[in-house]
Design a protein around this motif. Structure first.
Motif, mmCIF file in Angstrom:
data_model
loop_
_atom_site.group_PDB
_atom_site.id
_atom_site.type_symbol
_atom_site.label_atom_id
_atom_site.label_comp_id
_atom_site.label_asym_id
_atom_site.label_seq_id
_atom_site.Cartn_x
_atom_site.Cartn_y
_atom_site.Cartn_z
ATOM 1 N N UNK A 208 0.860 -1.247 0.227
ATOM 2 C CA UNK A 208 0.410 -0.303 -0.228
ATOM 3 C C UNK A 208 0.661 1.220 0.169
ATOM 4 N N UNK A 209 2.179 1.505 0.223
ATOM 5 C CA UNK A 209 3.145 2.789 0.713
ATOM 6 C C UNK A 209 3.542 2.428 -1.256
ATOM 7 N N UNK A 210 3.569 2.064 -1.419
ATOM 8 C CA UNK A 210 4.810 2.122 -2.590
ATOM 9 C C UNK A 210 5.819 2.041 -2.443
ATOM 10 N N UNK A 211 6.458 2.012 -1.251
ATOM 11 C CA UNK A 211 8.191 2.209 -1.535
ATOM 12 C C UNK A 211 8.995 1.462 -1.868
ATOM 13 N N UNK A 212 8.638 0.523 -2.173
ATOM 14 C CA UNK A 212 9.413 -0.753 -2.058
ATOM 15 C C UNK A 212 9.756 -1.150 -3.731
ATOM 16 N N UNK A 213 9.611 0.197 -4.109
ATOM 17 C CA UNK A 213 10.010 0.142 -5.992
ATOM 18 C C UNK A 213 10.863 -0.618 -6.519
ATOM 19 N N UNK A 214 11.078 -1.857 -6.964
ATOM 20 C CA UNK A 214 12.415 -2.264 -7.923
ATOM 21 C C UNK A 214 11.955 -2.870 -9.166
ATOM 22 N N UNK A 215 12.946 -3.065 -10.070
ATOM 23 C CA UNK A 215 12.746 -2.732 -11.401
ATOM 24 C C UNK A 215 12.989 -4.580 -12.121
ATOM 25 N N UNK A 216 12.186 -5.216 -12.428
ATOM 26 C CA UNK A 216 12.426 -6.547 -13.047
ATOM 27 C C UNK A 216 13.017 -6.670 -14.007
ATOM 28 N N UNK A 217 14.597 -6.741 -14.183
ATOM 29 C CA UNK A 217 14.867 -7.533 -15.658
ATOM 30 C C UNK A 217 15.110 -8.709 -15.874
ATOM 31 N N UNK A 218 14.723 -9.390 -15.425
ATOM 32 C CA UNK A 218 14.624 -10.779 -15.751
ATOM 33 C C UNK A 218 13.457 -11.126 -14.679
#
Lengths: 604, 604
Positions: free
Chosen positions: B43-53
């Motif tokens: 819900x807080x949206x703070x743990x963003x990571x970009x999925x490369x694979x």
């Protein structure tokens, strides 16, 4: 496939062992009570095991230390067997360990005077008006101004308090809170006083509320597989990278086994043991705390520490309450340890008007001569012979050991446990030699005479003088199966060396003190061996001066350990004694060598 | 095949993870600086990571917290991704941690007054005439009568002494010998003073011979992945069996990383760090020593401990000299911790003739009102908004954060690091709201007006008022790529709650003290946020009383920690302060609720 399975009978335990080791080392490491006084060189013959299964093991060339019958039956020396196959082996019949040593002949009550306390507290529950923290709430109730806390109580306090509805018991020492329990457990406050011998370790469980000795338990020091005496242990430490760690682990394992036994015997909780005190020789004390004893072995014989050491159980891995306070008693010098401090504590030698000589014969022999003015001490390499090592049929004072010998027309023996004799212990050895000196079969020089020299002696005695490897031996016990028990010429020589060293030590101490032997008021004979020895025999063989009164004071070192755990004042006394006693180094003295040579004889 | 490999960019580290976990938990446990203020609920949206694979990861339904562009680019929330395949993921660009916090604006020199010492000794070598043990030899030279020894020095002494030919340096504290080194290392005596924040931990390396601050280093508290504030951390502890252990390990890992960094920066040896001092809020202090903070969370809010705790480094696993002495500073109450004690120490509030109000705004907001006669404290749940949590574009004061806002015809912003803005930090938030209140776009009630209500206002400002989820939002920064940075109506409400709590707390303290706000001599504004906030803005939004003089005192808690490590007297002062300050519990007071509601408004 670099490991093999060894099944050990009669315990029927199986261990997995890698193939670089000998069977002796593998068994010792696994905690089996296997002996070995030569340190694994196949020469002492003490590490006998019976090979039940194991072709390679059976094909090992049998040692000369084994009889033909033993070899036939599959007995081999464990130190000569490399691990190269799965095996089933049987340990020799176990002597009851330390029977004698647990009988400390001390009091069963020691006055309590310690800062370690337990208190039952019924606390006010916290409210919004009283938000005092859990630990300060306890400290305030105990009247402690500046409390200190252990990780244990920090972790346990909130849960225990609430589970117990704030009705708890707290263990503390001065301003330090050690532990917390639900409800009223104030009566459960115990300590274990240890006497750590090179050969045997004795632990006494003491109720620290009333000073009562609740139980005592002895066990073989599990370091024994790594050498019989302190020099062998030190050699093991200096020759092996992890030797110090190994021996420290072994003595702590021994302590833990004794604690386990005391807990099982009495039904108390091990978490309710909050205090440990130890006495022992300097080397044992070093190995206990992980101090390298190497420099004790070589001149100028320097220990790492003399002063008492305070630790917590978790620092050593002792399995009591993890915050149990450990007091490692102070040592006097490299070869006069805390066990001697214990003897002085127990005998009050340091308060005496009369000049007293304390003699403690264990694996080493320590002497203290002194009174309230001053005290001198020295150490002699006396012990192994009296404890059965280096004696052909020598054994510890356990079931089957000849403990008393009277010689008249024939040889009369008394055996511990009234069993068939399997060997001879220290008191039996001293008796045997004294009686043979008395009847003339052993000369003043120590030589066993030939049968043809035994003129006018009873026929049975003469027939017992038999040809040995060095001169003649004497048959103490005739066995129908041919398993005679002999006193050899070499045994007599070993005894001469041991008793000569002690007697010479006494002479040197008197000289340093500026007195004659006759000026000594009394000899206090301490230690398990000293307690059982026949005083008359000891005087005949000139182990002790015949002109002196001798009092057997029991295992005074162990009694000292109990006094120490029961009282902080006795701890302080121990610290003062250890500082006050002056140590005399015998090894470098020419006059000691003179006295030693003179003292080897049995005559005057 | 129950584990998968996760490769994490830009570090390019690979971890193996079992499949019961979420990616968020796995990354947090592995020590990656991943945030998560909602505790893994997406819900807080703070743990963003970009999925490369990672096909499964990409197929996870994207959160509404992510923009369309972000979703297209592969950004997902780590807490919503179960581990079900090997993955390559990229962490968001790392803000430079704690830039601001390491600038403590304290002195770079603190007077040394400690019992912890090092001394270079050139000892006489032992001989047969002087067989004093190694450790007593040292103690005698130091003039210590009744020495105590650590296992470390017991183990090291014999080898070090002989390797050094008895030319050594010994570290000791009072009568306790801690360590021994070859040669003269007396100049190498260091300590690390920590300020353990919920969000950021700062460590200062101090030369304990001369009191100089040699280096400082900050790092994200690795507990951050387990919740943004103390309540979230406590919830994690109470809901997970190993929660306490996990969070203790994470804070100690954080401390160890900082120590590593300080050691690398300066080239000192970590074994030469012999002292650690910590301040922090009560919950952080609890988690550090392994005390369960659960009862702080619920009424009556009881901590496990308040008094200072002394431990050794090895007891906590802190990677300095293993006998390093740790002083965990005392706490005042469950929500007023040792950080506040540090503020009082640094500002000398407890010695002041003048009535002072100390305000420390971190993740929590603590207030102390007092003088040399008496001190009152309280705590308000103020912090998260000021540290960027619960604010839509909120972020910590790091590169890319809008830190200052001035509104005239348009909106002028200052961004940390002169970068393209990516969010807004606490000081920027206060500025933005203050400026919007001033121009009338935010009403006294906190409502953002509609564009049609913005009569006679500059066109650019009016055009920035846009329809939001709740009422209207205001565009602080317009981005050509559509990544505008908004101040939302909800953000304003969050700020109102936070500042209202602090203002109401001030009112209650004054009332309890028996004074009016105007009687307060000065406000001391502490903390990283307090140091950067625009005082004028703080008064406009009624965070602070406008009639009072305000002095920004820097990170006073961290300065207090440095004072404590440098001086045993300051440690005693800390202990006394913690006992003297009376804590006022606001949560149960009806008058606090009245004051709070009144204080929510921006007007008078």
């Amino acid at each position: 496939l670099n490991t093999f399975k060894i099944t050990v009978l009669p315990e029927n335990k199986t261990i997995e062992v890698s193939k670089e080791k000998t069977l002796h080392l593998a068994l010792a490491e696994a905690g089996f009570p296997i002996e070995g006084t030569c340190g694994g060189r196949g020469t002492c013959g003490k590490c006998k095991i019976k090979v039940i299964e194991g072709q390679n093991a059976l094909s090992v060339i049998p040692s000369k230390k084994l009889s033909h019958e033993e070899i036939e039956a599959g007995w081999r020396l464990a130190c000569l067997i490399p691990i190269s196959e799965d095996m089933i082996v049987m340990l020799p019949p176990k002597a009851e360990e330390g029977d004698r040593k647990t009988h400390l002949s001390g009091k069963d009550y020691y006055p309590i005077n310690i800062d370690l306390k337990k208190k039952h507290l019924v606390l006010e529950k916290p409210t919004l008006q009283d938000q005092t923290s859990d630990l300060r709430r306890i400290a305030l109730e105990l009247g402690i101004e500046k409390p200190q806390f252990t990780p244990q109580i920090i972790k346990k306090a909130p849960e225990v308090l609430r589970k117990a509805k704030f009705d708890v018991t707290v263990t503390y020492i001065e301003n330090k809170l050690l532990d917390i329990e639900v409800g009223d457990t104030a009566s459960e406050l115990y300590g274990v006083a240890f006497d750590i011998g090179t050969t045997t370790v004795v632990g006494s469980l003491i109720d620290l509320n009333n000073g009562k000795v609740i139980a005592a338990s002895a066990a073989a020091n599990l370091q024994r597989g790594y050498g019989a005496d302190v020099i062998a242990r030190i050699t093991y430490v200096s020759e092996n990278n992890d030797g110090l760690d190994t021996l420290q682990k072994k003595v702590i394992e021994t302590l833990n086994n004794i604690i386990e036994n005391l807990v099982n015997k009495t039904g108390i909780k091990r978490e309710n043991i909050y205090s440990i005190a130890t006495v022992g020789n300097t080397c044992m004390q070093h190995l206990l705390v992980g101090a390298d004893p190497t420099n004790i072995a070589g001149s100028p014989y320097i220990p790492v520490f003399q002063d008492s050491i305070n630790l917590s159980a978790y620092q050593l891995g002792i399995e009591t309450n993890k915050e149990s306070v450990i007091y490692v008693s102070p040592n006097i010098a490299g070869y006069v340890g805390a066990d001697t401090v214990g003897v002085i504590l127990a005998t009050e030698l340091e308060k005496s008007d009369q000049l007293l000589l304390a003699v403690d014969i264990g694996t080493n022999g320590e002497l203290v001569l002194g009174n309230k003015e001053k005290m001198l001490s020295c150490s002699t390499a006396a012990g192994p012979a009296f404890e059965g090592a280096q004696i052909k049929y020598g054994m510890r004072a356990a079931d089957g050991a000849i403990e008393e010998v009277v010689i008249d027309e024939s040889v009369n023996i008394k055996v511990i446990g009234n069993k068939k004799p399997v060997g001879i212990c220290g008191s039996g050895l001293v008796d045997a030699v004294a009686q043979l000196v008395k009847v003339g079969i052993i000369e003043a020089s120590g030589r066993i005479i030939a049968p043809e020299e035994a003129v006018d002696m009873p026929e049975d005695l003469v027939s017992r003088i038999v040809k040995g490897q060095n001169g003649y031996d004497f048959v103490l016990y005739r066995d129908v199966l041919g398993k005679d028990i002999l006193l050899t010429q070499k045994d007599v020589r070993e005894l001469q060396l041991a008793k000569g060293a002690i007697y010479a030590g006494i002479k040197i101490l008197a000289k340093e003190f500026g007195v004659e032997i006759k000026d000594i008021g009394k000899v206090l004979l301490a230690g398990a061996f000293g307690n059982y020895i026949n005083i008359e025999s000891a005087k005949i063989i000139k182990l002790l001066p015949k002109e002196l009164e001798v009092e057997q004071v029991g295992n005074a070192a162990g009694i000292g350990s109990r006094m120490i755990i029961a009282s902080d004042e006795e701890k302080q006394r121990a610290d003062l004694i250890a500082k006050k006693v002056r140590y005399i180094e015998l090894s470098s003295r020419l006059d000691f060598q003179d006295e030693f040579i003179t003292a080897l004889n049995f005559g005057d």
